[in-house]
Design a protein around this motif. Structure first.
Motif, PDB file in Angstrom:
ATOM      1  N   PHE A  12       6.381  -7.103  11.728  1.00  0.00           N
ATOM      2  CA  PHE A  12       7.537  -6.461  11.100  1.00  0.00           C
ATOM      3  C   PHE A  12       7.869  -5.166  11.834  1.00  0.00           C
ATOM      4  O   PHE A  12       6.985  -4.473  12.315  1.00  0.00           O
ATOM      5  N   TYR A  13       9.167  -4.880  11.940  1.00  0.00           N
ATOM      6  CA  TYR A  13       9.658  -3.648  12.572  1.00  0.00           C
ATOM      7  C   TYR A  13       9.025  -3.374  13.935  1.00  0.00           C
ATOM      8  O   TYR A  13       8.722  -2.227  14.269  1.00  0.00           O
ATOM      9  N   GLY A  14       8.783  -4.408  14.721  1.00  0.00           N
ATOM     10  CA  GLY A  14       8.183  -4.246  16.045  1.00  0.00           C
ATOM     11  C   GLY A  14       6.677  -4.060  16.029  1.00  0.00           C
ATOM     12  O   GLY A  14       6.054  -3.860  17.059  1.00  0.00           O
ATOM     13  N   ILE A  15       6.076  -4.133  14.846  1.00  0.00           N
ATOM     14  CA  ILE A  15       4.629  -3.966  14.679  1.00  0.00           C
ATOM     15  C   ILE A  15       4.005  -5.352  14.576  1.00  0.00           C
ATOM     16  O   ILE A  15       4.479  -6.191  13.814  1.00  0.00           O
ATOM     17  N   VAL A  16       2.959  -5.590  15.344  1.00  0.00           N
ATOM     18  CA  VAL A  16       2.248  -6.868  15.303  1.00  0.00           C
ATOM     19  C   VAL A  16       0.864  -6.606  14.714  1.00  0.00           C
ATOM     20  O   VAL A  16       0.141  -5.719  15.161  1.00  0.00           O
ATOM     21  N   VAL A  49      -7.936   4.764  10.185  1.00  0.00           N
ATOM     22  CA  VAL A  49      -7.811   4.414  11.602  1.00  0.00           C
ATOM     23  C   VAL A  49      -9.212   4.468  12.204  1.00  0.00           C
ATOM     24  O   VAL A  49      -9.849   5.521  12.221  1.00  0.00           O
ATOM     25  N   LEU A  50      -9.683   3.323  12.677  1.00  0.00           N
ATOM     26  CA  LEU A  50     -11.036   3.218  13.213  1.00  0.00           C
ATOM     27  C   LEU A  50     -11.076   3.475  14.715  1.00  0.00           C
ATOM     28  O   LEU A  50     -12.077   3.952  15.237  1.00  0.00           O
ATOM     29  N   ALA A  51     -10.002   3.133  15.405  1.00  0.00           N
ATOM     30  CA  ALA A  51      -9.925   3.332  16.854  1.00  0.00           C
ATOM     31  C   ALA A  51      -8.460   3.278  17.257  1.00  0.00           C
ATOM     32  O   ALA A  51      -7.645   2.646  16.599  1.00  0.00           O
ATOM     33  N   GLY A  52      -8.131   3.963  18.337  1.00  0.00           N
ATOM     34  CA  GLY A  52      -6.770   3.930  18.846  1.00  0.00           C
ATOM     35  C   GLY A  52      -5.863   4.880  18.103  1.00  0.00           C
ATOM     36  O   GLY A  52      -6.305   5.742  17.337  1.00  0.00           O
ATOM     37  N   VAL A  53      -4.549   4.684  18.332  1.00  0.00           N
ATOM     38  CA  VAL A  53      -3.559   5.582  17.741  1.00  0.00           C
ATOM     39  C   VAL A  53      -2.238   4.831  17.549  1.00  0.00           C
ATOM     40  O   VAL A  53      -1.936   3.909  18.297  1.00  0.00           O
ATOM     41  N   LEU A  54      -1.513   5.235  16.527  1.00  0.00           N
ATOM     42  CA  LEU A  54      -0.163   4.721  16.255  1.00  0.00           C
ATOM     43  C   LEU A  54       0.748   5.912  15.988  1.00  0.00           C
ATOM     44  O   LEU A  54       0.291   6.929  15.462  1.00  0.00           O
ATOM     45  N   PRO A  55       2.043   5.778  16.295  1.00  0.00           N
ATOM     46  CA  PRO A  55       2.971   6.832  15.874  1.00  0.00           C
ATOM     47  C   PRO A  55       2.940   6.954  14.346  1.00  0.00           C
ATOM     48  O   PRO A  55       2.703   5.968  13.635  1.00  0.00           O
ATOM     49  N   GLU A  56       3.184   8.129  13.834  1.00  0.00           N
ATOM     50  CA  GLU A  56       3.080   8.400  12.393  1.00  0.00           C
ATOM     51  C   GLU A  56       3.941   7.456  11.553  1.00  0.00           C
ATOM     52  O   GLU A  56       3.492   6.936  10.531  1.00  0.00           O
ATOM     53  N   LYS A  57       5.184   7.243  11.965  1.00  0.00           N
ATOM     54  CA  LYS A  57       6.081   6.380  11.189  1.00  0.00           C
ATOM     55  C   LYS A  57       5.516   4.962  11.078  1.00  0.00           C
ATOM     56  O   LYS A  57       5.501   4.366   9.993  1.00  0.00           O
ATOM     57  N   GLN A  58       5.035   4.416  12.182  1.00  0.00           N
ATOM     58  CA  GLN A  58       4.485   3.055  12.165  1.00  0.00           C
ATOM     59  C   GLN A  58       3.173   3.013  11.385  1.00  0.00           C
ATOM     60  O   GLN A  58       2.906   2.038  10.685  1.00  0.00           O
ATOM     61  N   TYR A  59       2.381   4.073  11.472  1.00  0.00           N
ATOM     62  CA  TYR A  59       1.150   4.116  10.676  1.00  0.00           C
ATOM     63  C   TYR A  59       1.482   4.074   9.178  1.00  0.00           C
ATOM     64  O   TYR A  59       0.839   3.362   8.415  1.00  0.00           O
ATOM     65  N   LEU A  61       4.116   2.721   7.774  1.00  0.00           N
ATOM     66  CA  LEU A  61       4.552   1.356   7.460  1.00  0.00           C
ATOM     67  C   LEU A  61       3.362   0.414   7.329  1.00  0.00           C
ATOM     68  O   LEU A  61       3.280  -0.387   6.400  1.00  0.00           O
ATOM     69  N   VAL A  62       2.427   0.520   8.264  1.00  0.00           N
ATOM     70  CA  VAL A  62       1.229  -0.326   8.219  1.00  0.00           C
ATOM     71  C   VAL A  62       0.424  -0.021   6.962  1.00  0.00           C
ATOM     72  O   VAL A  62      -0.046  -0.934   6.274  1.00  0.00           O
ATOM     73  N   SER A  63       0.272   1.257   6.628  1.00  0.00           N
ATOM     74  CA  SER A  63      -0.482   1.647   5.429  1.00  0.00           C
ATOM     75  C   SER A  63       0.132   1.055   4.172  1.00  0.00           C
ATOM     76  O   SER A  63      -0.582   0.548   3.295  1.00  0.00           O
ATOM     77  N   ALA A  64       1.459   1.104   4.067  1.00  0.00           N
ATOM     78  CA  ALA A  64       2.146   0.530   2.900  1.00  0.00           C
ATOM     79  C   ALA A  64       1.912  -0.977   2.845  1.00  0.00           C
ATOM     80  O   ALA A  64       1.633  -1.533   1.776  1.00  0.00           O
ATOM     81  N   TRP A  65       1.987  -1.642   3.993  1.00  0.00           N
ATOM     82  CA  TRP A  65       1.764  -3.092   4.062  1.00  0.00           C
ATOM     83  C   TRP A  65       0.334  -3.438   3.647  1.00  0.00           C
ATOM     84  O   TRP A  65       0.110  -4.398   2.907  1.00  0.00           O
ATOM     85  N   LEU A  66      -0.626  -2.631   4.088  1.00  0.00           N
ATOM     86  CA  LEU A  66      -2.031  -2.875   3.727  1.00  0.00           C
ATOM     87  C   LEU A  66      -2.227  -2.805   2.212  1.00  0.00           C
ATOM     88  O   LEU A  66      -2.928  -3.635   1.633  1.00  0.00           O
ATOM     89  N   VAL A  67      -1.614  -1.826   1.575  1.00  0.00           N
ATOM     90  CA  VAL A  67      -1.730  -1.675   0.120  1.00  0.00           C
ATOM     91  C   VAL A  67      -1.126  -2.885  -0.588  1.00  0.00           C
ATOM     92  O   VAL A  67      -1.722  -3.447  -1.514  1.00  0.00           O
ATOM     93  N   LEU A  68       0.055  -3.295  -0.144  1.00  0.00           N
ATOM     94  CA  LEU A  68       0.739  -4.425  -0.782  1.00  0.00           C
ATOM     95  C   LEU A  68      -0.010  -5.746  -0.641  1.00  0.00           C
ATOM     96  O   LEU A  68       0.091  -6.611  -1.502  1.00  0.00           O
ATOM     97  N   LYS A  88      -0.700 -16.755   7.711  1.00  0.00           N
ATOM     98  CA  LYS A  88       0.237 -15.640   7.887  1.00  0.00           C
ATOM     99  C   LYS A  88       0.361 -14.881   6.569  1.00  0.00           C
ATOM    100  O   LYS A  88       0.238 -15.477   5.491  1.00  0.00           O
ATOM    101  N   ILE A  89       0.607 -13.592   6.670  1.00  0.00           N
ATOM    102  CA  ILE A  89       0.818 -12.739   5.501  1.00  0.00           C
ATOM    103  C   ILE A  89       2.243 -12.195   5.596  1.00  0.00           C
ATOM    104  O   ILE A  89       2.676 -11.760   6.665  1.00  0.00           O
ATOM    105  N   LYS A  90       2.945 -12.204   4.480  1.00  0.00           N
ATOM    106  CA  LYS A  90       4.344 -11.790   4.430  1.00  0.00           C
ATOM    107  C   LYS A  90       4.523 -10.403   5.059  1.00  0.00           C
ATOM    108  O   LYS A  90       3.763  -9.487   4.787  1.00  0.00           O
ATOM    109  N   PRO A  91       5.549 -10.260   5.891  1.00  0.00           N
ATOM    110  CA  PRO A  91       5.796  -8.946   6.504  1.00  0.00           C
ATOM    111  C   PRO A  91       6.369  -7.956   5.506  1.00  0.00           C
ATOM    112  O   PRO A  91       6.780  -8.318   4.401  1.00  0.00           O
TER     113      PRO A  91
END
Length: 93
Positions: A12-16, A49-59, A61-68, A88-91
């Motif tokens: 979703f939104y360019g995030i894989v 975040v266990l390793a690596g980095v994401l831009p704040e906005k994408q992080y 979005l990912v955090s919200a998706w993880l909660v849902l 697959k899990i809904k985007p």
């Protein structure tokens, strides 16, 4: 050599979002692998975040998706460690 699989479970939104598992391998806490452009990160299902980095906005979005999708993600993790196929899990909409 162990086979390493990284099937995509959502996009979703360019995030894989992928979930990595190795046949016979061991992992730390349940997590997903996130790719966005040139960025990569391993993010716990709890949002850490266990390793690596994401831009704040994408992080965020990912955090919200993880909660849902927390329940589905733990189910997918259990399937991954048992070397079972992942669904697959809904985007994020």
């Amino acid at each position: 050599m162990k086979e390493v699989l990284r099937p995509e479970i959502s996009r979703f939104y360019g995030i894989v979002i992928k979930m990595l598992y190795e046949a016979g391998g061991k992992h730390n806490k349940p997590h997903v692998h996130v790719e966005y452009g040139d960025y990569e990160a391993a993010v716990g299902i709890d949002g850490e975040v266990l390793a690596g980095v994401l831009p704040e906005k994408q992080y965020r979005l990912v955090s919200a998706w993880l909660v849902l999708h927390e329940e589905e993600l733990y189910e997918a993790w259990n399937n991954a460690v048992q070397n079972k196929q992942l669904s697959k899990i809904k985007p994020l909409d």
